[in-house]
Write an enzyme that holds these catalytic residues in place. Structure first.
Site, PDB file in Angstrom:
ATOM      1  CG  HIS A 100       1.087  13.534 -36.070  1.00 47.52           C
ATOM      2  ND1 HIS A 100       1.971  12.494 -35.852  1.00 47.52           N
ATOM      3  CD2 HIS A 100       0.738  13.966 -34.834  1.00 47.52           C
ATOM      4  CE1 HIS A 100       2.165  12.330 -34.559  1.00 47.52           C
ATOM      5  NE2 HIS A 100       1.412  13.206 -33.909  1.00 47.52           N
ATOM      6  CD  GLN A 159      -4.819  10.154 -22.097  1.00 46.28           C
ATOM      7  OE1 GLN A 159      -5.204   9.003 -22.248  1.00 46.28           O
ATOM      8  NE2 GLN A 159      -3.767  10.621 -22.750  1.00 46.28           N
ATOM      9  CG  MET A 183      -5.754  10.298 -27.077  1.00 46.19           C
ATOM     10  SD  MET A 183      -5.930  11.301 -25.601  1.00 46.19           S
ATOM     11  CE  MET A 183      -4.770  12.593 -25.918  1.00 46.19           C
ATOM     12  N   GLY A 188       3.431  10.623 -37.609  1.00 52.10           N
ATOM     13  CA  GLY A 188       3.953   9.783 -36.515  1.00 52.10           C
ATOM     14  C   GLY A 188       2.989   8.645 -36.205  1.00 52.10           C
ATOM     15  CG  HIS A 189      -0.925   9.420 -34.628  1.00 51.09           C
ATOM     16  ND1 HIS A 189      -1.101  10.770 -34.754  1.00 51.09           N
ATOM     17  CD2 HIS A 189      -1.000   9.143 -33.301  1.00 51.09           C
ATOM     18  CE1 HIS A 189      -1.275  11.302 -33.556  1.00 51.09           C
ATOM     19  NE2 HIS A 189      -1.215  10.345 -32.664  1.00 51.09           N
ATOM     20  CG  ASP A 220       3.679  10.593 -26.071  1.00 49.45           C
ATOM     21  OD1 ASP A 220       3.653  11.728 -25.597  1.00 49.45           O
ATOM     22  OD2 ASP A 220       3.194  10.310 -27.184  1.00 49.45           O
ATOM     23  N   GLY A 267       4.469   5.227 -29.709  1.00 55.84           N
ATOM     24  CA  GLY A 267       5.625   6.019 -30.127  1.00 55.84           C
ATOM     25  C   GLY A 267       6.560   6.327 -28.965  1.00 55.84           C
ATOM     26  CD  GLU A 268      11.978   4.554 -28.958  1.00 53.93           C
ATOM     27  OE1 GLU A 268      12.716   5.450 -29.433  1.00 53.93           O
ATOM     28  OE2 GLU A 268      12.360   3.392 -28.737  1.00 53.93           O
TER      29      GLU A 268
HETATM   30  O1  PAF Z   1      -0.529   8.757 -26.594  1.00 54.26           O
HETATM   31  C1  PAF Z   1      -1.764   8.889 -26.708  1.00 54.26           C
HETATM   32  O2  PAF Z   1      -2.265   9.324 -27.744  1.00 54.26           O
HETATM   33  C2  PAF Z   1      -2.671   8.498 -25.543  1.00 54.26           C
HETATM   34  O3  PAF Z   1      -2.077   8.811 -24.317  1.00 54.26           O
HETATM   35  C3  PAF Z   1      -3.117   7.033 -25.580  1.00 54.26           C
HETATM   36  C4  PAF Z   1      -1.945   6.074 -25.433  1.00 54.26           C
HETATM   37  C5  PAF Z   1      -3.854   6.747 -26.892  1.00 54.26           C
HETATM   38  C6  PAF Z   1      -4.085   6.757 -24.420  1.00 54.26           C
HETATM   39  O4  PAF Z   1      -5.198   7.586 -24.476  1.00 54.26           O
END
Ligand code: PAF
Length: 285
Positions: A38, A65, A34, A40-41, A154, A151-152
């Site tokens: 950072h 969401q 989204m 982590g991404h 989430d 990522g773990e």
């Molecule tokens: O973890 C996130 O950033 C979001 O929930 C995702 C998986 C990109 C879905 O919108």
């Protein structure tokens, strides 16, 4: 450093790029995000580059969401900054569709997930996993990658995505990557930007409390008392509402009283305006 990352905004353009790579026999990985990226991404992007020849990252703040009272409007957005970071991490293409491309006028389909979506964040944010399932299914079908990396941090989201990908026979391998943390243990999160300096100093207590509780549980500690100890530590550190502290089966996320199989200790708690989530593995006692 090459910062001129190609950007596509439509499903048709995304598919054309991916089809061209496929024509060359290349494997494709997808990293859904989204934005407000950072390290982590970027670790997800680097892992994706190990698993495939070409990496697509999506940046889409998914309205499906967020509940109306949540932070959709103030969620941090910085597409130019994100594109530069993605390029430096080895990403080949940014997919950044507008809301109307993802959800055209008249869109009327939802996805309901039970099993691992029940309880935890699913109890506090009832709309959340349906919205994640819908957008991730669409991203998978739009990009048709070989593999997608999440990522773990989430962890419940990761298990939900694994579940519906299997249930819907979507031919995408779902890969999880260990949480990236600051030196003091705080899990990297775009929402850490909401913390004041004082809250930021307190925030690592969440991970410290979970890590010590996981050791106690792995050593045979009594579940109820250990979880209550985490709650008390968070209260003492100045956290507000604790949404949950729970021990779950690491695979199914069914509630467990003790770690007889690999388990996961998960928590969500508010610190000022930030809702922090974290989780740690608990090996069988
Ligand atoms: O973890 C996130 O950033 C979001 O929930 C995702 C998986 C990109 C879905 O919108």
């Amino acid at each position: 450093m090459d910062t001129a990352l190609p950007v596509v905004r439509s499903v048709a353009d995304l598919r054309a790029r991916v089809a061209a790579w496929r024509g060359e026999g290349l494997r494709v990985a997808l990293v859904p995000t989204m934005g407000a990226l950072h390290d982590g991404h970027l670790a997800l992007v680097r892992r994706a580059a190990e698993l495939a020849d070409r990496v697509v990252a999506s940046v889409f703040v998914n309205p499906a969401q967020f509940a109306p009272h949540e932070d959709f409007d103030r969620y941090p957005r910085d597409e130019a900054g994100d594109a530069a970071k993605l390029a430096s991490a080895g990403c080949h293409l940014l997919y950044a569709p507008p809301v109307r491309e993802m959800y055209p006028e008249g869109a009327a389909t939802t996805i309901a997930v039970a099993g691992p979506a029940e309880g935890l964040c699913g109890a506090v944010r009832p709309h959340f996993f349906g919205g994640v399932a819908l957008v991730v299914t669409k991203l998978f079908l739009q990009a048709l990658p070989d593999v997608a990396v999440f990522g773990e941090k989430d962890y419940q989201q990761l298990q939900v995505i694994r579940r519906f990908t299997r249930d819907l026979d979507i031919p995408v391998r779902v890969e999880g990557l260990a949480t990236v943390r600051e030196a003091d243990g705080l899990a990297l999160s775009s929402r850490n930007a909401y913390l004041t300096a004082d809250e930021r100093a307190r925030a690592p207590e969440l991970h410290r409390a979970l890590a010590e509780a996981a050791s106690a549980l792995a050593g045979g500690g009594e579940g109820g008392a250990v979880l209550e100890g985490v709650r008390q530590r968070l209260a003492a550190a100045g956290f507000g509402t604790v949404d949950y502290v729970e021990l779950r089966d690491a695979d199914t996320l069914a509630p467990v009283a003790r770690a007889e199989r690999p388990a996961r200790l998960l928590a969500a708690a508010w610190l000022g305006k930030a809702r922090l989530i974290d989780n740690v593995p608990v090996p069988p006692a």
